[in-house]
Write an enzyme that holds these catalytic residues in place. Structure first.
Site, mmCIF file in Angstrom:
data_model
loop_
_atom_site.group_PDB
_atom_site.id
_atom_site.type_symbol
_atom_site.label_atom_id
_atom_site.label_comp_id
_atom_site.label_asym_id
_atom_site.label_seq_id
_atom_site.Cartn_x
_atom_site.Cartn_y
_atom_site.Cartn_z
ATOM 1 C CG HIS A 322 -4.184 44.212 31.475
ATOM 2 N ND1 HIS A 322 -5.497 45.098 31.658
ATOM 3 C CD2 HIS A 322 -3.625 44.518 30.213
ATOM 4 C CE1 HIS A 322 -5.401 45.648 30.661
ATOM 5 N NE2 HIS A 322 -4.349 45.596 29.858
ATOM 6 C CG ASP A 380 2.067 44.490 25.104
ATOM 7 O OD1 ASP A 380 2.127 44.763 23.804
ATOM 8 O OD2 ASP A 380 2.063 45.425 25.835
HETATM 9 N N1 CMC Z 1 5.962 40.929 37.713
HETATM 10 C C1 CMC Z 1 5.915 40.672 39.026
HETATM 11 N N2 CMC Z 1 5.023 41.237 39.743
HETATM 12 C C2 CMC Z 1 3.875 41.718 39.358
HETATM 13 C C3 CMC Z 1 3.823 42.201 37.967
HETATM 14 C C4 CMC Z 1 4.869 41.679 37.232
HETATM 15 N N3 CMC Z 1 5.001 41.824 35.756
HETATM 16 N N4 CMC Z 1 2.891 42.883 37.786
HETATM 17 C C5 CMC Z 1 2.025 43.083 38.941
HETATM 18 N N5 CMC Z 1 2.861 42.534 39.733
HETATM 19 C C6 CMC Z 1 2.609 42.490 41.481
HETATM 20 C C7 CMC Z 1 2.881 43.748 42.003
HETATM 21 O O1 CMC Z 1 4.330 43.760 42.706
HETATM 22 C C8 CMC Z 1 1.865 43.658 43.029
HETATM 23 O O2 CMC Z 1 2.359 43.087 44.099
HETATM 24 P P1 CMC Z 1 1.879 43.181 45.692
HETATM 25 O O3 CMC Z 1 0.391 43.260 45.838
HETATM 26 O O4 CMC Z 1 2.705 42.248 46.307
HETATM 27 O O5 CMC Z 1 2.473 44.500 45.921
HETATM 28 C C9 CMC Z 1 0.710 43.060 42.336
HETATM 29 O O6 CMC Z 1 1.090 42.272 41.395
HETATM 30 C C10 CMC Z 1 -0.311 44.292 41.807
HETATM 31 O O7 CMC Z 1 0.417 44.852 41.020
HETATM 32 P P2 CMC Z 1 0.167 46.353 40.653
HETATM 33 O O8 CMC Z 1 1.339 47.126 40.455
HETATM 34 O O9 CMC Z 1 -0.811 46.970 41.766
HETATM 35 O O10 CMC Z 1 -0.743 46.096 39.389
HETATM 36 P P3 CMC Z 1 -1.330 47.465 38.312
HETATM 37 O O11 CMC Z 1 -2.724 47.011 37.881
HETATM 38 O O12 CMC Z 1 -0.955 48.821 38.909
HETATM 39 O O13 CMC Z 1 -0.157 47.163 37.153
HETATM 40 C C11 CMC Z 1 0.885 46.692 35.077
HETATM 41 C C12 CMC Z 1 -0.431 46.746 35.997
HETATM 42 C C13 CMC Z 1 0.481 46.117 33.783
HETATM 43 C C14 CMC Z 1 1.570 48.104 35.203
HETATM 44 C C15 CMC Z 1 1.792 45.555 35.842
HETATM 45 O O14 CMC Z 1 1.448 44.468 35.949
HETATM 46 C C16 CMC Z 1 3.195 45.591 35.251
HETATM 47 O O15 CMC Z 1 4.171 46.470 35.266
HETATM 48 N N6 CMC Z 1 3.293 44.546 34.149
HETATM 49 C C17 CMC Z 1 4.517 44.696 33.368
HETATM 50 C C18 CMC Z 1 4.478 45.416 32.177
HETATM 51 C C19 CMC Z 1 3.484 45.058 31.165
HETATM 52 O O16 CMC Z 1 3.416 43.781 30.736
HETATM 53 N N7 CMC Z 1 2.632 46.039 30.801
HETATM 54 C C20 CMC Z 1 1.781 45.640 29.649
HETATM 55 C C21 CMC Z 1 0.411 45.798 30.017
HETATM 56 S S1 CMC Z 1 -0.690 45.163 28.471
HETATM 57 C C22 CMC Z 1 -0.676 46.240 27.334
HETATM 58 C C23 CMC Z 1 -1.079 47.598 27.758
HETATM 59 O O17 CMC Z 1 -2.392 47.670 28.097
HETATM 60 O O18 CMC Z 1 -0.450 48.709 27.404
#
Ligand code: CMC
Length: 446
Positions: A322, A380
């Site tokens: 998240h 989710d």
């Molecule tokens: N699986 C594997 N690796 C992950 C994941 C995941 N679900 N989420 C983040 N990472 C890794 C990412 O690759 C990065 O690694 P590194 O530092 O080595 O490059 C690190 O964790 C930080 O990720 P980020 O993309 O900078 O984090 P973010 O804050 O931009 O993304 C997110 C948040 C929710 C988009 C992401 O965690 C994600 O894509 N999760 C899966 C989709 C999901 O479940 N979304 C629902 C969110 S909750 C409901 C809502 O609020 O809508």
């Protein structure tokens, strides 16, 4: 009867000190910027005069370090895993309240007192029906269209039916639009479902509660009586409470940005729905089930965990991580409990799927990759499993999320319109394209 009531307006955060921007090469002071504070949470640097003082803009893709507005509605402490609506912890609301009360709280700042609850519920139910002409719009859509595609189109189209509540400068019209949107979203979501399965639309029943009515419109058919299961209705109500608002998330920011130009409320909420649809946001609950299905059997979990960790593989564990919560998502905790209750009560456990989900959760919570990056299961991860057990088809999951989030969007949109510092949203950029070059006639291009 007028509907307009005071929506708590932003009052302007207080200045507590200033910080100086110093050129690291010359040591010269470039700017002095105020530091502002709210009632709780991190202070912010007010950069509004930065460009005037230095000629520089800030750079923040994804707005990870930017407070885009002042708000009194929802507070999240991502490190502690806390979520409060108008100051009240989500756990207390989940245990003691119901969705319509939460709508009142989010919109007006307080839980209803005395006759307010009944009056608010009456105001909402008065607007649950759609203009009959909307039914014909469905005929333009394919039966196999994704329900979110229908939702984006139909909610945007409401502007064509309810122009009497589209003047955003009139508090009364804003209030009517708010009631209409809260009331009509379940009707539209249920109709989108009925359209996809070829069943007749079911009209709303105003003697039912909000969640009950949503289930009724989804599952009742005209040829036999339909009794809403109270366990399912309570779980749905809880789901709506947990998803009702989440401060300045992507779809809410979209609604605010669309609204900042003075666009009508139906168009703004349609913009929010479009943003919510994405798999990184509201589409995640649907993506979780797709992922569980793709994994298929527990012995394939390690393979998927490895893929999630591989930087060259775009695959991510859906339902994990998240932007704000770097600790357990408090909604996920509540949802996890409810998930087990609902599955037990309904006796519809998809054992294989649940086993994969629980195993996945366990491995991810132990694996250093996920632990180091604070990647916990989010709301989710569980909501998809519950919705599926309730008999709600996967493609409708995000539509249910949209029904819940409408109150958050509307509360934030209403607040924005009472904010004296509100102005059209217009970010800047770092331009890295061609500087300036001359046009070349087509016969001379090489
Ligand atoms: N699986 C594997 N690796 C992950 C994941 C995941 N679900 N989420 C983040 N990472 C890794 C990412 O690759 C990065 O690694 P590194 O530092 O080595 O490059 C690190 O964790 C930080 O990720 P980020 O993309 O900078 O984090 P973010 O804050 O931009 O993304 C997110 C948040 C929710 C988009 C992401 O965690 C994600 O894509 N999760 C899966 C989709 C999901 O479940 N979304 C629902 C969110 S909750 C409901 C809502 O609020 O809508």
């Amino acid at each position: 009867m007028t509907l307009a009531r005071a929506v708590p307006a932003p009052s302007g955060p207080k200045k507590v000190k200033t910080v100086k921007v110093v050129d690291s090469e010359t040591g010269a002071e470039m700017a002095e910027l105020p530091v502002l504070t709210g009632t709780v949470g991190a202070d912010v640097i007010d950069v509004r005069t930065l460009q005037a003082q230095t000629g520089l803009f800030t750079y923040d893709p994804g707005y990870t370090a930017t407070a885009s507005c002042e708000s009194k509605i929802t507070y999240i402490d991502g490190d502690k895993g806390e979520l409060r609506y108008r100051g009240i912890p989500i756990e207390q609301l989940a245990e003691h309240s119901d969705f319509l009360e939460v709508c009142h709280l989010l919109l007006y700042g307080n839980l209803p007192i005395g006759g307010e609850k009944e009056a608010f519920a009456k105001g909402v139910t008065y607007h649950t029906m759609l203009h009959e002409q909307v039914n014909f719009l469905f005929r333009g859509f394919r039966r196999d269209a994704h329900p979110m595609a229908l939702m984006v189109g139909l909610v945007g189209a409401l502007s064509a039916f309810y122009s009497d509540s589209s003047d955003v400068d009139d508090p009364e019209q804003r209030a009517i639009a708010s009631y209409r949107l809260i009331a009509k979203m379940p009707t539209i979501a249920a109709m989108a479902y009925k359209w996809s399965i070829g069943q007749p639309f079911v009209y709303p029943r105003n003697d039912l509660g909000y969640a009950e009515n949503l289930l009724h419109m989804m599952f009742a058919v005209p040829c036999e009586p339909y009794q809403v299961n109270p366990v399912v209705a309570r779980a749905m109500d809880l789901m709506l409470i947990l998803h009702a608002d989440h401060e300045q998330n992507a779809s809410t920011s979209t609604v605010r940005l669309a609204g900042s130009s003075g666009a009508n409320p139906f168009a703004c909420i349609a913009a929010g729905i479009a943003c919510l649809w994405g798999p990184a946001h509201g589409g995640a609950n649907e993506a979780v089930l797709e992922m569980l299905e793709e994994i298929g059997t527990p012995n394939r979990i390690p393979e998927f965990i490895e893929r999630a960790k591989d930087r060259d593989d775009p695959f991510r564990l859906m339902g994990f991580g998240h932007r704000v919560y770097k600790n357990y998502d408090p909604r996920a905790k509540i949802m996890r409990e409810t998930c087990h209750q609902v599955l037990d009560e309904l006796g519809v456990r998809d054992e294989a799927q649940l086993k994969i989900a629980m195993e996945l959760e366990k491995i991810a919570l132990d694996d250093p990759y996920f632990v180091e990056r604070n990647l916990y299961p989010n709301v989710d991860f569980y909501s998809g499993i519950i919705l599926s057990a309730m008999g709600i088809p996967r493609t409708l999951f995000t539509a249910v999320f949209a029904v819940a989030r409408t109150i958050g969007w509307i509360a934030q949109w209403s607040e924005m319109h009472t904010d004296p510092s509100q102005k059209i949203g217009r970010p800047r950029q770092v331009y890295s394209g061609e500087t300036e070059r001359d046009f070349v006639p087509v016969d001379q291009r090489g």
